[in-house]
Scaffold this motif. Structure first.
Motif, PDB file in Angstrom:
ATOM      1  N   PHE A   1       0.857  -1.170   0.000  1.00  0.00           N
ATOM      2  CA  PHE A   1       0.000   0.000   0.000  1.00  0.00           C
ATOM      3  C   PHE A   1       0.901   1.230   0.000  1.00  0.00           C
ATOM      4  CE2 PHE A   1      -3.071  -3.049   1.564  1.00  0.00           C
ATOM      5  CZ  PHE A   1      -4.202  -2.679   0.870  1.00  0.00           C
ATOM      6  N   SER A   2       0.677   2.126  -0.947  1.00  0.00           N
ATOM      7  CA  SER A   2       1.420   3.375  -1.028  1.00  0.00           C
ATOM      8  C   SER A   2       0.425   4.508  -0.873  1.00  0.00           C
ATOM      9  CB  SER A   2       2.140   3.472  -2.368  1.00  0.00           C
ATOM     10  OG  SER A   2       2.824   4.692  -2.471  1.00  0.00           O
ATOM     11  N   ASP A   3       0.520   5.212   0.248  1.00  0.00           N
ATOM     12  CA  ASP A   3      -0.403   6.302   0.575  1.00  0.00           C
ATOM     13  C   ASP A   3      -1.857   5.847   0.491  1.00  0.00           C
ATOM     14  OD1 ASP A   3       1.776   7.951   0.949  1.00  0.00           O
ATOM     15  OD2 ASP A   3       1.739   8.701  -1.115  1.00  0.00           O
ATOM     16  N   GLY A   4      -2.133   4.632   0.918  1.00  0.00           N
ATOM     17  CA  GLY A   4      -3.491   4.117   0.977  1.00  0.00           C
ATOM     18  C   GLY A   4      -3.953   3.379  -0.259  1.00  0.00           C
ATOM     19  N   TYR A   5      -3.199   3.418  -1.346  1.00  0.00           N
ATOM     20  CA  TYR A   5      -3.588   2.743  -2.576  1.00  0.00           C
ATOM     21  C   TYR A   5      -2.807   1.447  -2.732  1.00  0.00           C
ATOM     22  CZ  TYR A   5      -5.828   7.103  -3.935  1.00  0.00           C
ATOM     23  OH  TYR A   5      -6.633   8.218  -3.970  1.00  0.00           O
ATOM     24  N   ALA A   6      -3.502   0.381  -3.164  1.00  0.00           N
ATOM     25  CA  ALA A   6      -2.839  -0.904  -3.384  1.00  0.00           C
ATOM     26  C   ALA A   6      -2.017  -0.829  -4.660  1.00  0.00           C
ATOM     27  CB  ALA A   6      -3.867  -2.019  -3.489  1.00  0.00           C
ATOM     28  N   LYS A   7      -0.743  -1.174  -4.563  1.00  0.00           N
ATOM     29  CA  LYS A   7       0.180  -1.131  -5.699  1.00  0.00           C
ATOM     30  C   LYS A   7       0.890  -2.469  -5.815  1.00  0.00           C
ATOM     31  CE  LYS A   7      -0.134   3.425  -6.284  1.00  0.00           C
ATOM     32  NZ  LYS A   7      -0.555   4.076  -7.508  1.00  0.00           N
ATOM     33  N   VAL A   8       1.371  -2.750  -7.015  1.00  0.00           N
ATOM     34  CA  VAL A   8       2.209  -3.922  -7.229  1.00  0.00           C
ATOM     35  C   VAL A   8       3.453  -3.454  -7.969  1.00  0.00           C
ATOM     36  CG1 VAL A   8       1.043  -4.596  -9.373  1.00  0.00           C
ATOM     37  CG2 VAL A   8       2.294  -6.297  -8.103  1.00  0.00           C
ATOM     38  N   GLU A   9       4.613  -3.932  -7.530  1.00  0.00           N
ATOM     39  CA  GLU A   9       5.867  -3.626  -8.210  1.00  0.00           C
ATOM     40  C   GLU A   9       6.161  -4.780  -9.153  1.00  0.00           C
ATOM     41  OE1 GLU A   9      10.448  -2.273  -7.293  1.00  0.00           O
ATOM     42  OE2 GLU A   9       9.314  -3.284  -5.726  1.00  0.00           O
ATOM     43  N   ILE A  10       6.247  -4.465 -10.448  1.00  0.00           N
ATOM     44  CA  ILE A  10       6.547  -5.493 -11.448  1.00  0.00           C
ATOM     45  C   ILE A  10       7.884  -5.156 -12.078  1.00  0.00           C
ATOM     46  CG2 ILE A  10       4.156  -6.108 -11.913  1.00  0.00           C
ATOM     47  CD1 ILE A  10       4.250  -4.318 -14.372  1.00  0.00           C
ATOM     48  N   ALA A  11       8.491  -6.170 -12.671  1.00  0.00           N
ATOM     49  CA  ALA A  11       9.794  -5.971 -13.300  1.00  0.00           C
ATOM     50  C   ALA A  11       9.897  -6.813 -14.561  1.00  0.00           C
ATOM     51  CB  ALA A  11      10.908  -6.351 -12.336  1.00  0.00           C
ATOM     52  N   ILE A  12      10.655  -6.294 -15.505  1.00  0.00           N
ATOM     53  CA  ILE A  12      11.026  -7.091 -16.675  1.00  0.00           C
ATOM     54  C   ILE A  12      12.209  -7.938 -16.243  1.00  0.00           C
ATOM     55  CG2 ILE A  12      11.894  -7.021 -19.025  1.00  0.00           C
ATOM     56  CD1 ILE A  12      10.527  -4.289 -19.300  1.00  0.00           C
ATOM     57  N   ALA A  13      12.105  -9.247 -16.462  1.00  0.00           N
ATOM     58  CA  ALA A  13      13.135 -10.148 -15.961  1.00  0.00           C
ATOM     59  C   ALA A  13      13.443 -11.221 -17.000  1.00  0.00           C
ATOM     60  CB  ALA A  13      12.664 -10.805 -14.666  1.00  0.00           C
ATOM     61  N   SER A  14      14.675 -11.717 -16.924  1.00  0.00           N
ATOM     62  CA  SER A  14      15.064 -12.856 -17.757  1.00  0.00           C
ATOM     63  C   SER A  14      15.514 -13.973 -16.820  1.00  0.00           C
ATOM     64  CB  SER A  14      16.185 -12.466 -18.728  1.00  0.00           C
ATOM     65  OG  SER A  14      17.273 -11.919 -18.038  1.00  0.00           O
ATOM     66  N   GLY A  15      15.206 -15.193 -17.170  1.00  0.00           N
ATOM     67  CA  GLY A  15      15.476 -16.334 -16.303  1.00  0.00           C
ATOM     68  C   GLY A  15      16.954 -16.614 -16.141  1.00  0.00           C
ATOM     69  N   LYS A  16      17.317 -17.038 -14.944  1.00  0.00           N
ATOM     70  CA  LYS A  16      18.696 -17.430 -14.661  1.00  0.00           C
ATOM     71  C   LYS A  16      18.887 -18.904 -14.983  1.00  0.00           C
ATOM     72  CE  LYS A  16      19.931 -14.381 -10.813  1.00  0.00           C
ATOM     73  NZ  LYS A  16      20.312 -14.364  -9.392  1.00  0.00           N
ATOM     74  N   LYS A  17      20.066 -19.236 -15.424  1.00  0.00           N
ATOM     75  CA  LYS A  17      20.446 -20.638 -15.592  1.00  0.00           C
ATOM     76  C   LYS A  17      20.919 -21.166 -14.246  1.00  0.00           C
ATOM     77  CE  LYS A  17      20.097 -20.438 -20.114  1.00  0.00           C
ATOM     78  NZ  LYS A  17      18.758 -20.592 -20.597  1.00  0.00           N
TER      79      LYS A  17
END
Length: 158
Positions: free
Chosen positions: A113-129
């Motif tokens: 929650f950021s200042d009362g609003y529900a947020k999600v942090e997303i990221a562009i990711a590549s898989g690890k070997k």
């Protein structure tokens, strides 16, 4: 009643940093129902198997588990329903461009929650070997050992 200020963490995807190389991060709003918000405020959510996709110019959070609200009625929400994420058009275009061009995916890192609003942090990711994972663990262990030696030296033990 005023909204609480700051960032209140609800859930983190701890395996994401172990399984993926994290590139660009984005903060997105979430379209939620009332019982989902109440369940999140109770601190109950899981991002273990969650991922995000871009479909027809919209970003969707899939497979995130927000359990039913304990005091909800028959209008309670489905626990693993697809939830729409709110981003700027340029951010959506960048996510779509990155995921279609190469072997990258969109991984949720945290719900908060950021200042009362529900947020999600997303990221562009590549898989690890597997060897990347071993390399990360070895580097972390070496760093921990170096800090331990430095602390012992500063205490005057050696």
């Amino acid at each position: 009643m005023p909204r609480p200020q700051g960032r209140i963490m609800v859930a983190q995807n701890r395996k994401a940093h172990h399984d993926y190389h994290i590139h660009d991060r984005f903060e997105a709003g979430m379209v939620l129902t009332g019982t989902e918000v109440k369940s999140l405020r109770a601190g109950r959510a899981s991002l273990a198997d969650a991922f995000a996709t871009v479909d027809d110019g919209e970003v969707w959070l899939r497979n995130a588990h927000i359990p039913e609200y304990a005091f909800g009625t028959w209008k309670n929400h489905a626990t693993r329903r697809n939830r729409k994420l709110l981003l700027h058009r340029k951010e959506i275009a960048k996510l779509e461009r990155e995921t279609t061009a190469s072997g990258k995916t969109i991984v949720p890192l945290a719900i908060y929650f950021s200042d009362g609003y529900a947020k999600v942090e997303i990221a562009i990711a590549s898989g690890k070997k597997d060897w990347d994972k071993r390399q990360t663990i070895a580097a972390r262990d070496a760093d921990r050992e170096a800090r331990r030696e430095l602390a012992a030296r500063n205490r005057g033990e050696r």
